[in-house]
Design a protein around this motif. Structure first.
Motif, PDB file in Angstrom:
ATOM      1  N   TYR A  38       0.854  -1.176   0.000  1.00  0.00           N
ATOM      2  CA  TYR A  38       0.000   0.000   0.000  1.00  0.00           C
ATOM      3  C   TYR A  38       0.893   1.230   0.000  1.00  0.00           C
ATOM      4  CZ  TYR A  38      -4.303   2.638   0.657  1.00  0.00           C
ATOM      5  OH  TYR A  38      -5.345   3.490   0.488  1.00  0.00           O
ATOM      6  N   ASN A  39       0.669   2.210   0.887  1.00  0.00           N
ATOM      7  CA  ASN A  39       1.415   3.459   0.819  1.00  0.00           C
ATOM      8  C   ASN A  39       2.353   3.700   1.996  1.00  0.00           C
ATOM      9  OD1 ASN A  39       0.313   4.270  -1.612  1.00  0.00           O
ATOM     10  ND2 ASN A  39      -1.465   5.221  -0.643  1.00  0.00           N
ATOM     11  N   SER A  40       2.515   2.728   2.873  1.00  0.00           N
ATOM     12  CA  SER A  40       3.382   2.972   4.017  1.00  0.00           C
ATOM     13  C   SER A  40       3.870   1.658   4.607  1.00  0.00           C
ATOM     14  CB  SER A  40       2.635   3.758   5.098  1.00  0.00           C
ATOM     15  OG  SER A  40       1.692   2.930   5.738  1.00  0.00           O
ATOM     16  N   GLN A  41       4.773   1.786   5.551  1.00  0.00           N
ATOM     17  CA  GLN A  41       5.277   0.607   6.255  1.00  0.00           C
ATOM     18  C   GLN A  41       4.295   0.126   7.319  1.00  0.00           C
ATOM     19  OE1 GLN A  41       9.217   1.636   7.605  1.00  0.00           O
ATOM     20  NE2 GLN A  41      10.124   0.893   5.712  1.00  0.00           N
ATOM     21  N   ASP A  42       3.152   0.806   7.436  1.00  0.00           N
ATOM     22  CA  ASP A  42       2.131   0.371   8.378  1.00  0.00           C
ATOM     23  C   ASP A  42       1.342  -0.816   7.836  1.00  0.00           C
ATOM     24  OD1 ASP A  42       2.845   2.399  10.128  1.00  0.00           O
ATOM     25  OD2 ASP A  42       1.372   3.794   9.294  1.00  0.00           O
ATOM     26  N   HIS A  43       1.390  -1.023   6.532  1.00  0.00           N
ATOM     27  CA  HIS A  43       0.659  -2.121   5.900  1.00  0.00           C
ATOM     28  C   HIS A  43       1.650  -3.231   5.561  1.00  0.00           C
ATOM     29  CE1 HIS A  43      -2.058   1.311   5.256  1.00  0.00           C
ATOM     30  NE2 HIS A  43      -3.002   0.397   5.405  1.00  0.00           N
ATOM     31  N   VAL A  44       1.555  -4.328   6.308  1.00  0.00           N
ATOM     32  CA  VAL A  44       2.502  -5.434   6.166  1.00  0.00           C
ATOM     33  C   VAL A  44       1.754  -6.680   5.708  1.00  0.00           C
ATOM     34  CG1 VAL A  44       4.084  -6.943   7.443  1.00  0.00           C
ATOM     35  CG2 VAL A  44       4.024  -4.504   7.945  1.00  0.00           C
ATOM     36  N   MET A  45       2.358  -7.409   4.782  1.00  0.00           N
ATOM     37  CA  MET A  45       1.818  -8.696   4.354  1.00  0.00           C
ATOM     38  C   MET A  45       2.812  -9.772   4.791  1.00  0.00           C
ATOM     39  SD  MET A  45       0.874 -10.119   0.538  1.00  0.00           S
ATOM     40  CE  MET A  45      -0.477  -8.961   0.326  1.00  0.00           C
ATOM     41  N   ASP A  46       2.377 -10.649   5.713  1.00  0.00           N
ATOM     42  CA  ASP A  46       3.227 -11.741   6.174  1.00  0.00           C
ATOM     43  C   ASP A  46       3.302 -12.820   5.095  1.00  0.00           C
ATOM     44  OD1 ASP A  46       3.710 -10.551   8.634  1.00  0.00           O
ATOM     45  OD2 ASP A  46       1.937 -11.447   9.545  1.00  0.00           O
ATOM     46  N   LEU A  47       4.484 -13.388   4.921  1.00  0.00           N
ATOM     47  CA  LEU A  47       4.709 -14.397   3.893  1.00  0.00           C
ATOM     48  C   LEU A  47       5.240 -15.683   4.524  1.00  0.00           C
ATOM     49  CD1 LEU A  47       6.727 -12.096   1.467  1.00  0.00           C
ATOM     50  CD2 LEU A  47       4.321 -12.705   1.241  1.00  0.00           C
ATOM     51  N   SER A  48       4.850 -16.811   3.966  1.00  0.00           N
ATOM     52  CA  SER A  48       5.519 -18.057   4.329  1.00  0.00           C
ATOM     53  C   SER A  48       6.680 -18.227   3.364  1.00  0.00           C
ATOM     54  CB  SER A  48       4.553 -19.245   4.251  1.00  0.00           C
ATOM     55  OG  SER A  48       4.069 -19.399   2.938  1.00  0.00           O
ATOM     56  N   ALA A  49       7.702 -18.935   3.804  1.00  0.00           N
ATOM     57  CA  ALA A  49       8.886 -19.122   2.960  1.00  0.00           C
ATOM     58  C   ALA A  49       9.315 -20.580   3.006  1.00  0.00           C
ATOM     59  CB  ALA A  49      10.023 -18.225   3.436  1.00  0.00           C
ATOM     60  N   THR A  50       9.758 -21.070   1.866  1.00  0.00           N
ATOM     61  CA  THR A  50      10.301 -22.419   1.777  1.00  0.00           C
ATOM     62  C   THR A  50      11.702 -22.318   1.193  1.00  0.00           C
ATOM     63  OG1 THR A  50       8.106 -23.342   1.371  1.00  0.00           O
ATOM     64  CG2 THR A  50       9.988 -24.725   0.803  1.00  0.00           C
ATOM     65  N   LEU A  51      12.693 -22.762   1.958  1.00  0.00           N
ATOM     66  CA  LEU A  51      14.053 -22.875   1.436  1.00  0.00           C
ATOM     67  C   LEU A  51      14.142 -24.232   0.757  1.00  0.00           C
ATOM     68  CD1 LEU A  51      17.073 -21.997   1.254  1.00  0.00           C
ATOM     69  CD2 LEU A  51      17.395 -23.280   3.385  1.00  0.00           C
ATOM     70  N   SER A  52      14.476 -24.231  -0.519  1.00  0.00           N
ATOM     71  CA  SER A  52      14.558 -25.473  -1.297  1.00  0.00           C
ATOM     72  C   SER A  52      16.011 -25.749  -1.661  1.00  0.00           C
ATOM     73  CB  SER A  52      13.716 -25.333  -2.573  1.00  0.00           C
ATOM     74  OG  SER A  52      13.862 -26.474  -3.386  1.00  0.00           O
ATOM     75  N   ILE A  53      16.458 -26.972  -1.379  1.00  0.00           N
ATOM     76  CA  ILE A  53      17.807 -27.411  -1.751  1.00  0.00           C
ATOM     77  C   ILE A  53      17.636 -28.633  -2.639  1.00  0.00           C
ATOM     78  CG2 ILE A  53      20.048 -28.244  -0.938  1.00  0.00           C
ATOM     79  CD1 ILE A  53      19.443 -26.832   1.744  1.00  0.00           C
ATOM     80  N   ARG A  54      18.122 -28.536  -3.883  1.00  0.00           N
ATOM     81  CA  ARG A  54      17.936 -29.597  -4.877  1.00  0.00           C
ATOM     82  C   ARG A  54      19.287 -30.050  -5.410  1.00  0.00           C
ATOM     83  NH1 ARG A  54      12.589 -29.375  -7.325  1.00  0.00           N
ATOM     84  NH2 ARG A  54      11.321 -28.021  -6.025  1.00  0.00           N
ATOM     85  N   ASN A  55      19.595 -31.311  -5.208  1.00  0.00           N
ATOM     86  CA  ASN A  55      20.821 -31.880  -5.761  1.00  0.00           C
ATOM     87  C   ASN A  55      20.584 -32.161  -7.241  1.00  0.00           C
ATOM     88  OD1 ASN A  55      23.134 -33.216  -6.438  1.00  0.00           O
ATOM     89  ND2 ASN A  55      22.929 -34.843  -4.918  1.00  0.00           N
TER      90      ASN A  55
END
Length: 183
Positions: free
Chosen positions: A67-84
């Motif tokens: 949005y227009n400021s740091q007051d609006h935050v969207m939390d994200l899930s994260a997946t670290l992927s390691i591929r041989n």
């Protein structure tokens, strides 16, 4: 009258979506844990036999501003992927450490070396409600190989599907140290 009904249907759907996503996330956490158990096994590293390896930095965005400021935050899930990516040889993951925005160690995801078989993958999950890393979180991943191998693909995938908004993106790893000669 139809406009009011449409409003209530949309409101009801918006109220259901976050709950469904939360349940799915819990199931995904359980599935990821069982995948890790099958793709990783304990290994020993003879440093004299190490031919190559890397230390990598992987940016993780546990939340982003919108949005227009740091007051609006969207939390994200994260997946670290390691591929041989090697067709015939294993790699050994010696360390996976998660750091916060200030560079402070939050946790070690790999306590001792583990083998990742040829063409196998593993991943480490950060839930959307885990904000301990902050906006500048990162993983440091270290791997080695006792034979010449193709470098693994290591990246993070961030996603959010909150309140009918969807965002996803990939964050590639950056090599900090190279050990031996790559292919």
């Amino acid at each position: 009258m139809k406009l009011k009904q449409h409003f209530w249907v949309c409101w009801a759907i918006a109220a259901i979506v976050p709950t469904a996503c939360s349940t799915q996330t819990a199931l995904q956490k359980q599935k990821l844990s069982s995948e890790q158990k099958t793709s990783l096994r304990a290994a020993t590293v003879d440093r004299a036999k190490v031919v190559m390896g890397q230390t990598l930095y992987v940016p993780i965005y546990s939340h982003i501003y919108h949005y227009n400021s740091q007051d609006h935050v969207m939390d994200l899930s994260a997946t670290l992927s390691i591929r041989n990516t090697d067709l015939t040889n294993s790699i050994i993951i010696t360390s996976v450490r998660y750091y916060d925005t200030d560079g402070q160690l939050i946790r070690k995801n790999v306590e001792s070396p583990v083998e990742l078989k040829p063409l196998a993958s593993t991943n480490f999950f950060i839930a959307a409600d885990d904000t301990s890393g902050g906006s500048g979180a990162n993983f440091i991943v270290e791997w080695v190989a006792e034979k010449k191998v193709y470098e693994p693909v290591i990246e993070a995938i961030m996603i959010s599907t909150y309140y009918q908004q969807g965002i996803s993106f990939v964050s590639p790893a950056k090599v900090l140290k190279q050990h031996g000669m790559p292919n």
